[in-house]
Write a protein that holds these residues in place. Sequence first.
Motif, short mmCIF file in Angstrom:
data_model
loop_
_atom_site.label_atom_id
_atom_site.label_comp_id
_atom_site.label_asym_id
_atom_site.label_seq_id
_atom_site.Cartn_x
_atom_site.Cartn_y
_atom_site.Cartn_z
N ARG A 142 0.13 26.54 -24.91
CA ARG A 142 0.78 27.04 -23.62
C ARG A 142 -0.38 27.84 -23.02
O ARG A 142 -0.32 27.90 -21.74
CB ARG A 142 2.10 27.68 -23.64
N LEU A 143 -0.80 29.04 -23.69
CA LEU A 143 -1.81 29.75 -23.27
C LEU A 143 -2.89 29.05 -22.60
O LEU A 143 -3.53 29.56 -21.71
CB LEU A 143 -1.84 31.03 -24.12
N GLY A 144 -3.43 28.37 -23.41
CA GLY A 144 -4.60 27.42 -23.04
C GLY A 144 -4.56 26.89 -21.86
O GLY A 144 -5.49 27.00 -20.69
N GLN A 145 -3.27 26.12 -21.64
CA GLN A 145 -2.99 25.48 -20.38
C GLN A 145 -3.02 26.22 -19.33
O GLN A 145 -3.63 26.29 -18.31
CB GLN A 145 -1.83 24.76 -20.50
N LEU A 146 -2.38 27.36 -19.50
CA LEU A 146 -2.06 28.76 -18.38
C LEU A 146 -3.15 29.38 -18.18
O LEU A 146 -3.65 29.43 -16.71
CB LEU A 146 -1.17 29.67 -18.88
N SER A 147 -4.14 29.62 -19.17
CA SER A 147 -5.52 30.24 -18.97
C SER A 147 -6.39 29.16 -17.95
O SER A 147 -7.14 29.77 -17.15
CB SER A 147 -6.24 30.58 -20.30
N GLY A 148 -6.40 28.01 -18.22
CA GLY A 148 -7.16 26.94 -17.64
C GLY A 148 -6.57 26.96 -16.01
O GLY A 148 -7.49 26.62 -15.21
N ARG A 149 -5.50 26.96 -15.95
CA ARG A 149 -5.05 27.09 -14.46
C ARG A 149 -5.32 28.21 -13.89
O ARG A 149 -5.72 28.36 -12.70
CB ARG A 149 -3.38 26.83 -14.40
N LEU A 150 -5.29 29.61 -14.52
CA LEU A 150 -5.57 30.64 -13.83
C LEU A 150 -6.96 30.92 -13.34
O LEU A 150 -7.42 31.09 -12.42
CB LEU A 150 -5.06 31.89 -14.69
N GLY A 151 -7.98 30.32 -14.39
CA GLY A 151 -9.31 30.58 -14.12
C GLY A 151 -9.74 32.00 -13.88
O GLY A 151 -9.33 32.94 -14.91
N ASP A 152 -10.37 32.21 -13.03
CA ASP A 152 -10.83 33.53 -12.68
C ASP A 152 -10.05 34.42 -11.51
O ASP A 152 -10.62 35.02 -10.93
CB ASP A 152 -12.50 33.63 -12.40
N ALA A 153 -9.14 33.65 -11.14
CA ALA A 153 -8.12 33.98 -10.07
C ALA A 153 -7.50 35.44 -10.36
O ALA A 153 -7.35 35.81 -11.60
CB ALA A 153 -7.06 33.22 -9.69
N GLU A 154 -7.50 36.35 -9.31
CA GLU A 154 -6.62 37.46 -9.69
C GLU A 154 -5.04 37.26 -10.19
O GLU A 154 -4.76 37.79 -11.20
CB GLU A 154 -6.71 38.49 -8.48
N PHE A 183 -7.17 34.90 -25.45
CA PHE A 183 -7.41 34.48 -24.02
C PHE A 183 -7.77 35.55 -23.34
O PHE A 183 -6.85 36.11 -22.60
CB PHE A 183 -6.23 33.64 -23.64
N PRO A 184 -9.03 36.02 -23.22
CA PRO A 184 -9.48 37.02 -22.11
C PRO A 184 -9.08 37.00 -20.67
O PRO A 184 -8.65 38.11 -20.27
CB PRO A 184 -11.07 36.93 -22.31
N SER A 185 -8.89 35.79 -20.01
CA SER A 185 -8.60 35.97 -18.75
C SER A 185 -6.99 36.12 -18.74
O SER A 185 -6.72 36.78 -17.64
CB SER A 185 -8.94 34.61 -18.18
N LEU A 186 -6.29 35.74 -19.62
CA LEU A 186 -4.73 36.14 -19.59
C LEU A 186 -4.77 37.50 -20.03
O LEU A 186 -3.83 38.24 -19.38
CB LEU A 186 -4.01 35.08 -20.37
N ALA A 187 -5.50 38.18 -20.88
CA ALA A 187 -5.27 39.51 -21.44
C ALA A 187 -5.65 40.38 -20.09
O ALA A 187 -4.81 41.36 -19.56
CB ALA A 187 -6.11 39.83 -22.44
#
Length: 217
Positions: A142-154, A183-187
């Motif tokens: 799930r986190l991989g999917q969420l991280s992929g969707r968030l990308g580098d967005a704020e 998942f650095p982008s989610l952190a």
Amino acid sequence: MTLTITAFERSPDGGMGLARDTRVRWALEEAGQPYEVRPVSFAAMKEPAHLAVHPFGQIPTYEEDDLVLFESGAIIFHIASRYTGLFPDDPNARARAITWMFAALNTVEPPILELVTAKFLEGDKPWSKERLPLIVDRIRHRLGQLSGRLGDAEWLDGQFSAGDLIMVSVLLRLRPSGILNEFPSLAAYVARGAARPAYKRAFAAQLAFNTAEPSAG
């Protein structure tokens, strides 16, 4: 008009912001609405007076004049709908924010709660060691999917919204496990949420509530 929420008399996490009343506190802080807190003991949660407010004997609840709500997602939806600051003005953006609220509660949070249950409530069970890796794999997926969707967005969809508030609240539960750091982008996303002044006020209020000396008499 007085807004009143219920919270654990003493939260199991010691006031570290993982109880669901923190989400509601945060929403009210983002909306700039003062509120009062009524503490509820674990024994009182199962008594008729509280069950009349929350049929499942949990917290938080929300009282606003003659309106009584339970379930943190429903409460935050109401706050976001009634006050400014948590829903975008554009109808389509508002609908997407609501979608993210549901995604956080229905898709991302369930395996995270399973992890908490497996570690702390079922840790002594014979199947626990075999079950834990399966739960962690589901969380990582799930986190991989969420991280992929968030990308580098704020934030998830443009400006900060109630969708982000609930998603960050859900992901905060993972901090103790260390999985979030994979998942650095989610952190970084969670850190941005926790750095918001409204969250800091909500966290401080919840911590103070749980560390205050009980009143005598």
